[in-house]
Motif scaffolding. Structure first.
Motif, PDB file in Angstrom:
ATOM      1  N   ASP A 157       0.832  -1.215   0.000  1.00  0.00           N
ATOM      2  CA  ASP A 157       0.000   0.000   0.000  1.00  0.00           C
ATOM      3  C   ASP A 157       0.862   1.259   0.000  1.00  0.00           C
ATOM      4  OD1 ASP A 157      -2.345  -1.408  -0.105  1.00  0.00           O
ATOM      5  OD2 ASP A 157      -2.780  -1.232   2.044  1.00  0.00           O
ATOM      6  N   VAL A 158       1.943   1.239   0.751  1.00  0.00           N
ATOM      7  CA  VAL A 158       2.852   2.391   0.749  1.00  0.00           C
ATOM      8  C   VAL A 158       3.513   2.521  -0.619  1.00  0.00           C
ATOM      9  CG1 VAL A 158       4.942   3.381   1.765  1.00  0.00           C
ATOM     10  CG2 VAL A 158       3.285   2.213   3.219  1.00  0.00           C
ATOM     11  N   TYR A 159       3.956   1.402  -1.165  1.00  0.00           N
ATOM     12  CA  TYR A 159       4.610   1.395  -2.475  1.00  0.00           C
ATOM     13  C   TYR A 159       3.672   1.935  -3.556  1.00  0.00           C
ATOM     14  CZ  TYR A 159       7.352  -0.400  -6.396  1.00  0.00           C
ATOM     15  OH  TYR A 159       8.086  -0.513  -7.539  1.00  0.00           O
ATOM     16  N   ASP A 160       2.383   1.593  -3.450  1.00  0.00           N
ATOM     17  CA  ASP A 160       1.379   2.065  -4.410  1.00  0.00           C
ATOM     18  C   ASP A 160       0.822   3.446  -4.052  1.00  0.00           C
ATOM     19  OD1 ASP A 160       1.670  -0.283  -5.830  1.00  0.00           O
ATOM     20  OD2 ASP A 160      -0.027  -1.272  -4.848  1.00  0.00           O
ATOM     21  N   ARG A 161       1.344   4.022  -2.980  1.00  0.00           N
ATOM     22  CA  ARG A 161       0.972   5.359  -2.498  1.00  0.00           C
ATOM     23  C   ARG A 161      -0.484   5.466  -2.057  1.00  0.00           C
ATOM     24  NH1 ARG A 161       4.669   9.469  -6.047  1.00  0.00           N
ATOM     25  NH2 ARG A 161       6.569   8.291  -5.707  1.00  0.00           N
ATOM     26  N   ARG A 162      -0.998   4.385  -1.492  1.00  0.00           N
ATOM     27  CA  ARG A 162      -2.336   4.415  -0.909  1.00  0.00           C
ATOM     28  C   ARG A 162      -2.290   4.927   0.527  1.00  0.00           C
ATOM     29  NH1 ARG A 162      -3.078  -1.394  -2.528  1.00  0.00           N
ATOM     30  NH2 ARG A 162      -3.124  -1.218  -4.772  1.00  0.00           N
ATOM     31  N   ILE A 163      -1.182   4.637   1.220  1.00  0.00           N
ATOM     32  CA  ILE A 163      -0.979   5.166   2.571  1.00  0.00           C
ATOM     33  C   ILE A 163       0.432   5.727   2.670  1.00  0.00           C
ATOM     34  CG2 ILE A 163      -2.627   3.576   3.632  1.00  0.00           C
ATOM     35  CD1 ILE A 163      -0.277   1.950   4.669  1.00  0.00           C
ATOM     36  N   ARG A 164       0.661   6.512   3.719  1.00  0.00           N
ATOM     37  CA  ARG A 164       1.975   7.125   3.920  1.00  0.00           C
ATOM     38  C   ARG A 164       2.874   6.198   4.740  1.00  0.00           C
ATOM     39  NH1 ARG A 164       0.922  12.377   6.994  1.00  0.00           N
ATOM     40  NH2 ARG A 164      -0.232  10.885   8.223  1.00  0.00           N
ATOM     41  N   ARG A 165       4.183   6.445   4.640  1.00  0.00           N
ATOM     42  CA  ARG A 165       5.146   5.653   5.408  1.00  0.00           C
ATOM     43  C   ARG A 165       4.895   5.786   6.902  1.00  0.00           C
ATOM     44  NH1 ARG A 165      10.794   7.603   3.579  1.00  0.00           N
ATOM     45  NH2 ARG A 165       9.632   9.525   3.596  1.00  0.00           N
ATOM     46  N   VAL A 166       4.531   6.972   7.336  1.00  0.00           N
ATOM     47  CA  VAL A 166       4.266   7.201   8.762  1.00  0.00           C
ATOM     48  C   VAL A 166       3.101   6.336   9.231  1.00  0.00           C
ATOM     49  CG1 VAL A 166       3.552   8.943  10.434  1.00  0.00           C
ATOM     50  CG2 VAL A 166       5.144   9.552   8.625  1.00  0.00           C
ATOM     51  N   ASP A 167       2.054   6.262   8.413  1.00  0.00           N
ATOM     52  CA  ASP A 167       0.897   5.438   8.773  1.00  0.00           C
ATOM     53  C   ASP A 167       1.270   3.958   8.802  1.00  0.00           C
ATOM     54  OD1 ASP A 167      -0.666   7.748   8.882  1.00  0.00           O
ATOM     55  OD2 ASP A 167      -1.166   7.612   6.743  1.00  0.00           O
ATOM     56  N   ALA A 168       2.070   3.527   7.834  1.00  0.00           N
ATOM     57  CA  ALA A 168       2.515   2.135   7.808  1.00  0.00           C
ATOM     58  C   ALA A 168       3.365   1.824   9.036  1.00  0.00           C
ATOM     59  CB  ALA A 168       3.302   1.858   6.538  1.00  0.00           C
ATOM     60  N   ALA A 169       4.201   2.760   9.428  1.00  0.00           N
ATOM     61  CA  ALA A 169       5.034   2.557  10.620  1.00  0.00           C
ATOM     62  C   ALA A 169       4.159   2.374  11.854  1.00  0.00           C
ATOM     63  CB  ALA A 169       5.980   3.737  10.796  1.00  0.00           C
ATOM     64  N   ASP A 170       3.088   3.152  11.955  1.00  0.00           N
ATOM     65  CA  ASP A 170       2.166   2.990  13.083  1.00  0.00           C
ATOM     66  C   ASP A 170       1.455   1.642  13.042  1.00  0.00           C
ATOM     67  OD1 ASP A 170       2.768   5.464  14.178  1.00  0.00           O
ATOM     68  OD2 ASP A 170       1.093   6.478  13.184  1.00  0.00           O
ATOM     69  N   ILE A 171       1.012   1.241  11.864  1.00  0.00           N
ATOM     70  CA  ILE A 171       0.297  -0.034  11.727  1.00  0.00           C
ATOM     71  C   ILE A 171       1.203  -1.207  12.081  1.00  0.00           C
ATOM     72  CG2 ILE A 171      -0.755  -1.611  10.048  1.00  0.00           C
ATOM     73  CD1 ILE A 171      -1.736   0.948   8.556  1.00  0.00           C
ATOM     74  N   LEU A 172       2.434  -1.166  11.597  1.00  0.00           N
ATOM     75  CA  LEU A 172       3.355  -2.288  11.780  1.00  0.00           C
ATOM     76  C   LEU A 172       4.199  -2.181  13.046  1.00  0.00           C
ATOM     77  CD1 LEU A 172       4.606  -2.608   8.097  1.00  0.00           C
ATOM     78  CD2 LEU A 172       2.888  -4.010   9.254  1.00  0.00           C
ATOM     79  N   ASP A 173       4.049  -1.078  13.755  1.00  0.00           N
ATOM     80  CA  ASP A 173       4.836  -0.830  14.967  1.00  0.00           C
ATOM     81  C   ASP A 173       6.331  -0.869  14.665  1.00  0.00           C
ATOM     82  OD1 ASP A 173       5.050  -0.153  17.652  1.00  0.00           O
ATOM     83  OD2 ASP A 173       5.292  -2.249  18.251  1.00  0.00           O
ATOM     84  N   LEU A 174       6.713  -0.150  13.592  1.00  0.00           N
ATOM     85  CA  LEU A 174       8.100  -0.007  13.181  1.00  0.00           C
ATOM     86  C   LEU A 174       8.430   1.470  13.064  1.00  0.00           C
ATOM     87  CD1 LEU A 174       8.121  -2.575  10.217  1.00  0.00           C
ATOM     88  CD2 LEU A 174       9.053  -2.943  12.493  1.00  0.00           C
ATOM     89  N   SER A 175       9.696   1.776  12.878  1.00  0.00           N
ATOM     90  CA  SER A 175      10.072   3.157  12.609  1.00  0.00           C
ATOM     91  C   SER A 175       9.849   3.450  11.124  1.00  0.00           C
ATOM     92  CB  SER A 175      11.535   3.407  12.968  1.00  0.00           C
ATOM     93  OG  SER A 175      12.373   2.745  12.048  1.00  0.00           O
ATOM     94  N   VAL A 176       9.775   4.719  10.786  1.00  0.00           N
ATOM     95  CA  VAL A 176       9.594   5.115   9.394  1.00  0.00           C
ATOM     96  C   VAL A 176      10.778   4.638   8.563  1.00  0.00           C
ATOM     97  CG1 VAL A 176       9.317   7.082   7.833  1.00  0.00           C
ATOM     98  CG2 VAL A 176       8.184   7.093  10.047  1.00  0.00           C
ATOM     99  N   ARG A 177      11.969   4.682   9.137  1.00  0.00           N
ATOM    100  CA  ARG A 177      13.167   4.228   8.428  1.00  0.00           C
ATOM    101  C   ARG A 177      13.100   2.728   8.122  1.00  0.00           C
ATOM    102  NH1 ARG A 177      16.183   4.218   4.641  1.00  0.00           N
ATOM    103  NH2 ARG A 177      18.314   3.573   4.908  1.00  0.00           N
ATOM    104  N   GLN A 178      12.602   1.931   9.074  1.00  0.00           N
ATOM    105  CA  GLN A 178      12.467   0.497   8.840  1.00  0.00           C
ATOM    106  C   GLN A 178      11.463   0.218   7.730  1.00  0.00           C
ATOM    107  OE1 GLN A 178      11.579  -0.396  12.946  1.00  0.00           O
ATOM    108  NE2 GLN A 178      13.365  -1.752  13.061  1.00  0.00           N
ATOM    109  N   VAL A 179      10.377   1.001   7.697  1.00  0.00           N
ATOM    110  CA  VAL A 179       9.392   0.861   6.619  1.00  0.00           C
ATOM    111  C   VAL A 179      10.044   1.186   5.287  1.00  0.00           C
ATOM    112  CG1 VAL A 179       7.255   1.807   5.655  1.00  0.00           C
ATOM    113  CG2 VAL A 179       7.394   1.272   8.096  1.00  0.00           C
ATOM    114  N   GLN A 180      10.847   2.245   5.251  1.00  0.00           N
ATOM    115  CA  GLN A 180      11.521   2.606   4.004  1.00  0.00           C
ATOM    116  C   GLN A 180      12.467   1.506   3.550  1.00  0.00           C
ATOM    117  OE1 GLN A 180      10.932   5.307   1.980  1.00  0.00           O
ATOM    118  NE2 GLN A 180      12.190   4.081   0.613  1.00  0.00           N
ATOM    119  N   ARG A 181      13.143   0.872   4.482  1.00  0.00           N
ATOM    120  CA  ARG A 181      14.036  -0.228   4.117  1.00  0.00           C
ATOM    121  C   ARG A 181      13.268  -1.407   3.525  1.00  0.00           C
ATOM    122  NH1 ARG A 181      17.909   0.007   9.413  1.00  0.00           N
ATOM    123  NH2 ARG A 181      19.144   1.775   8.721  1.00  0.00           N
TER     124      ARG A 181
END
Length: 70
Positions: free
Chosen positions: A14-38
């Motif tokens: 969803d982040v890759y397809d730009r449906r949600i933001r990295r910050v939102d994904a980090a909250d959902i997955l309980d990760l940092s934004v940097r980990q989501v980017q990786r």
């Protein structure tokens, strides 16, 4: 792949397809934004086949880092 891997992949997709933001994904997955980017970078570089190996790749990279620190 277990359910948590599938959920993680869907959120990263969803982040890759730009449906949600990295910050939102980090909250959902309980990760940092940097980990989501990786994870996004890894998806972009290696594709879907490696998503089941994410945990193993993280463990291998951690081992590599600890070996390099000596």
């Amino acid at each position: 792949m277990n359910n948590s891997d599938i959920n993680r992949f869907k959120v990263i997709q969803d982040v890759y397809d730009r449906r949600i933001r990295r910050v939102d994904a980090a909250d959902i997955l309980d990760l940092s934004v940097r980990q989501v980017q990786r994870l996004i970078d890894r998806l972009r570089e290696f594709g879907v086949m490696t998503t089941s190996l994410w945990g193993n790749l993280e463990a291998m990279s951690n081992r590599k880092l600890s070996c390099n620190r000596k």
